[in-house]
Design an enzyme around this catalytic site. Sequence first.
Site, short mmCIF file in Angstrom:
data_model
loop_
_atom_site.label_atom_id
_atom_site.label_comp_id
_atom_site.label_asym_id
_atom_site.label_seq_id
_atom_site.Cartn_x
_atom_site.Cartn_y
_atom_site.Cartn_z
N HIS A 48 0.81 -1.22 0.00
CA HIS A 48 0.00 0.00 0.00
C HIS A 48 0.84 1.27 0.00
CE1 HIS A 48 -3.91 -1.99 0.93
NE2 HIS A 48 -3.12 -2.88 1.48
N LYS A 68 -8.43 13.67 4.75
CA LYS A 68 -7.53 12.51 4.68
C LYS A 68 -6.50 12.72 5.78
CE LYS A 68 -6.63 13.79 0.35
NZ LYS A 68 -6.69 12.60 -0.46
N ARG A 69 -5.67 11.70 6.07
CA ARG A 69 -4.61 11.92 7.04
C ARG A 69 -3.74 13.11 6.62
NH1 ARG A 69 -3.95 7.89 11.04
NH2 ARG A 69 -2.20 9.18 11.68
N LYS A 87 0.64 14.43 0.86
CA LYS A 87 -0.74 14.72 0.45
C LYS A 87 -0.96 16.20 0.21
CE LYS A 87 -2.50 10.71 3.07
NZ LYS A 87 -3.23 9.83 2.13
N THR A 141 -8.70 6.43 -1.69
CA THR A 141 -10.04 5.85 -1.77
C THR A 141 -11.09 6.92 -1.47
OG1 THR A 141 -9.65 5.03 0.47
CG2 THR A 141 -9.51 3.43 -1.32
N LYS A 180 -15.00 7.89 -3.07
CA LYS A 180 -16.24 8.19 -2.33
C LYS A 180 -16.83 9.51 -2.83
CE LYS A 180 -14.10 5.85 1.51
NZ LYS A 180 -13.22 6.04 2.68
C1 26Q Z 1 3.45 0.45 10.34
C2 26Q Z 1 4.34 0.12 11.33
C3 26Q Z 1 4.14 0.54 12.63
C4 26Q Z 1 3.02 1.28 12.93
C5 26Q Z 1 2.12 1.61 11.94
C6 26Q Z 1 2.33 1.19 10.64
C7 26Q Z 1 1.37 1.55 9.59
C8 26Q Z 1 0.02 1.57 9.84
C9 26Q Z 1 -0.88 1.93 8.87
C10 26Q Z 1 1.81 1.86 8.31
C11 26Q Z 1 0.90 2.21 7.32
C12 26Q Z 1 -0.46 2.24 7.59
C13 26Q Z 1 -1.48 2.62 6.61
C14 26Q Z 1 -1.24 2.90 5.35
C15 26Q Z 1 -2.31 3.32 4.44
O1 26Q Z 1 -3.43 3.58 4.86
N1 26Q Z 1 -2.02 3.41 3.16
C16 26Q Z 1 -3.03 3.81 2.19
O2 26Q Z 1 -3.70 2.63 1.75
C17 26Q Z 1 -4.81 2.96 0.94
C18 26Q Z 1 -5.54 1.67 0.62
O3 26Q Z 1 -4.79 0.92 -0.29
C19 26Q Z 1 -4.37 3.72 -0.29
O4 26Q Z 1 -5.52 4.12 -0.99
C20 26Q Z 1 -3.55 4.94 0.07
O5 26Q Z 1 -3.02 5.56 -1.08
C21 26Q Z 1 -2.41 4.54 1.02
O6 26Q Z 1 -1.71 5.69 1.46
#
Ligand code: 26Q
Length: 834
Positions: A376, A567-568, A573, A675, A679
Amino acid sequence: MPHRIFEKSKPNASICKLPHLGMNKKDFVTDFKRYYGHRLGRDENCRSPHYAYEALSMAISDRLIERWKRTYNTYKDENCKRAYYLSMEFLMGRSLSNAMLNLGVTDLVSKAMYDLGLELEELEDAEPDAGLGNGGLGRLAACFIDSCATLQLPVTGYGLRYEYGMFSQSIANGEQIENPDHWLKNGNVWEIERPEHNQIIKFGGRTESHIDEHGKMRTAWVDTHDIIAVPFDTPIPGYQNGTVNTLRLWKSTATEVFDLQEFNEGDYAESVAAKNNAENITMVLYPNDANENGKALRLQQQYLLASASLQDIVANWVAHHGEDFTHFAEKNCFQLNDTHPSISVAELMRLLMDNHGLEWDDAWEIITKTMAYTNHTLLPEALERWSVGLMQSLLPRLMEIIFEINARFMSEVSARWPGDGERMARLSIIEEGHGKQVRMAYLAIVGSFSVNGVAQLHSDLLQQGLFKDFYELWPEKFNNKTNGVTPRRWLAACNPELNELITETIGDGWETNLSQLEKLKPYTEDKKFRDKWYKIQQSSKQRLIDFNKEEMDIELNVDALFDIQVKRIHEYKRQILNVLHVIHLYDRIKRGDTDNWTNRCVLIGGKAAPGYVMAKKTIKLINNVANVINNDPAVGDKLKLVFMPNYRVSAMEKICPGADLSEQISTAGKEASGTGNMKFMMNGALTIGTLDGANIEIREEVGEENFFLFGLTETEVQELRPHYNPWGMIEADKDLKRVMNLLECGHFNQFEPHIFDDIINSLKSSDDPWMTIADFRSFIDAQKQVEIAYNDKERWTKMSILNCASSGKFSTDRTISDYNNDIWHLDTVEIKDN
Ligand code: 26Q
C-alpha cells in the site's frame, strides 16, 4: 441427568431450533420494547438515545445471527475453499445503518421507530465508530469484507480488537489534541466472545533441537512466556442475500497457567505485572500510518494476529481433515494487508513443521501456494523493518525460520545470477549493516505467490522501482488490483436522497452492479433530472453545514463552492498546497481582484500522527489562516476556511454527499491509490487532482473534460528533481511571491513568531521531496477553471452526474471480483435455508 447434555459427543441441535425472526414492523417494535424495557431496564424517563440505539441494535443483531449460523453451516457442509483477509486494521465505523440496509429493513424500522416517537437518525448517531484503523488501508479492509459477503464469497477477516481505537482529535489554540478513544466503554452489541476458540501465543524463551523417534531433526520453542488470544466475532452481512460472514478480532489476556507458575516461585508482583503486560498487547492501535517505529509492542501485536489466526485456521483444518495437509493449499488462501501481518509466512512454517511434523519443502510449498501480499505504499521510508536482535529475543524460533528462508532464497538467487553479490545483497531479506534488519516486504514477496499494488500506476512503479529486482526474478507474481469502496455504505446509505433519485430513474440493481450507474448518462440532457440532482446536492450541503454548525459553531453559505480535502495529514498529500491556494484567494480579495468571484468554502479535515511534527504544524497553519480569513469583514462570504476536527468514517458519511469539489493533490508518484477520491466521485463531486494513484483511473473513466487536472506527472517529478529551484519559481510568479510574503511576514502568526518557519523553509528548499512550489501555478490555474465551471450551474450539474455515472469501476465488488478471479479462486456459495 440434564447437566450432562453438553458433555455428549453429539451436539444437541434442538436447543437452537427456533422459528425465523419476523421481519415486519410489528416484530421489530415488540423486540425493541423487550430489549429496551427488560434487557436494558429503561423506561420513558431515560433521556439518552444510547439505550434506544442498543435496544434496536440487539433486535437487528438477532436477525444477523440467524443468517450467520446458516452461512456458517453452509460453508462447513460444502467444504469450500476459503480465503482469510489478515489485517492489523479494520476501520469499520458504525454498524447499525449498514446492517439495516443489508437486511433490507431500513424503511420499515424507520417507521417503527417513528411510531415509538423516536427518530432513527438520532439513534444511529448514538453509535460510536469502531475506529480500529488509521485511514485508507483499514477502511479498505472494511469495504473488502462487505463486498466479499455481498458477492457470497467465503472470506473471513482476521484482526485485532484494540481496546482503544484511533484517538479522537480535538483542537485547542489551533493545535491537535489527542484524546483516547475508549470505544468499548458502553459495551459492543455487535460482537460475540468465543473463548472456546482461544489460542495460546508464545513469546521469548529459546529453541531446542532434538532427534525424534523417526530419526528426524525437530525443533521446539521452550521456556516461553505465553499469553492467550481470545476471539471476538462480528457478523458481516452481505447485501440482501442471506450471507453473513465473520470478522474475527483477537484480544490478548494473561494465561492462568503462567500466572500460577510465577506465583509458585513467589513472585506475586511479577506475576501481576506479567498479566498486565499480556493484556497490554491489544490495548491500543498505533496511530501512525506511514513510518515504522520499531517498537517491541507493535511486533507483539503483529505476531499475535498472525499466530492466533493461523493456529485457528490450522486447528479447524485438523478437526476436519486430521494431520493430512496434502490438500490444505487447495482449500485456503491468505491475503496479507501490507507487511503488517507478514510474519505469517514464518509462523505458518513453524506451525506446520514444529506442531504438525511436516518437512521443510512440503511446508514451504504450502506457504508459497497460500500467501498473497498487497502493498500500500511507495514511500521507501514506510517499508517495515525489524531489528534482528529484537526478533531474536521476542520470537527466537521465527527468527531462525526467517534465516533459513533467506539462506535458501539466496542460494536460488546465486544459482540464477552466479557471482552477483551486489544483487544478493539487494535481494536479501536480511539487510546487513550496523544493526541487522529484517525487511518484511521481502519476506512477504519471497513467501507469496502473488504481489499486488492498489492502483495501476502504483503497481507499475513497484515493478520499476521498489521491487524491481524481485520483478526481474518473478514477473509472474506481480499484478495490480485497483482499490474501490463499497457503494452500499458510500452511496446507498450515506446519500439516501440520491439513492432514491437513482433508483427511481434507472431501477434498482446498481447497488450490487455499480456499472449500471452508466444508465444515468443520458439524463444529463434532461433539465428536470438535473434540477432534481442539483436540489439534492444543495440539501446535502445544507446537512453538512448543519453538521459543522453543531460540531464547531460556524456558519457556511449553501451557495458557495464546497471545496473539501479530508484525509490523514501528511506532507506528500500536500494540504499545504491547498492552504497556499486559499491564501492566494484571500490576497486577491484584499487586492480587490474579485471580478466574477465565486464564493468558496474550503474544508480540510484529518488527523496527524502524534509524533509527526510537520503534520501537526500543518494543522496549526490551517487553523491560523482560517482565523484570519474568517474574521476579516472584508472577506465575508467570499471565502471561508474551516478545519473540521476529528475526521472519521461517520463524519465522511456526512461530508462526501455535500462536496462540490474533491481535492486529490498529492505529489505524483506518492499516493498509492487513494479511496476518498472514489467516495467523492460516487456522490457526484468533481475532482481537482494530480496524475497520481487512482486519480488517473478516475479521470480515464469520467473523461478528461470532467476532471480538473494539474501538476507534474510522476516522470516530470523525477526529471525536475535534480534541478528543482523553488526560489526561482517564487521570484518568477507574482501571485506566489505575494502568498509567500504573507506567510513570511508573519501575517498568520502575529503573536506567535517563527512557528511556521519549518514549513516555509521546507517549501523553499530545493530538496523538498514533495515539490509543492513546482505545482503552485498549475494548481491555481486549474482552480480558476473550477470556478468557471461552477459559475455555469447547468454545466456543473452535468459534470456532477457524469462523475457519479462513471464511478462503477470503483466499487469494491469489482476489486474483490478481480482478487477472486486472479488470486483466490473461490466459488460463490449460495446460503441454504437450513
Ligand atoms: C506500520 C508500522 C508501525 C506502525 C504503523 C504502521 C502503519 C500503519 C498503517 C503503516 C501504514 C499504515 C497505513 C497505510 C495506508 O493507509 N495506506 C493507504 O492505503 C490505501 C488503501 O490501499 C491507499 O488508498 C492509500 O493511497 C495509502 O496511502
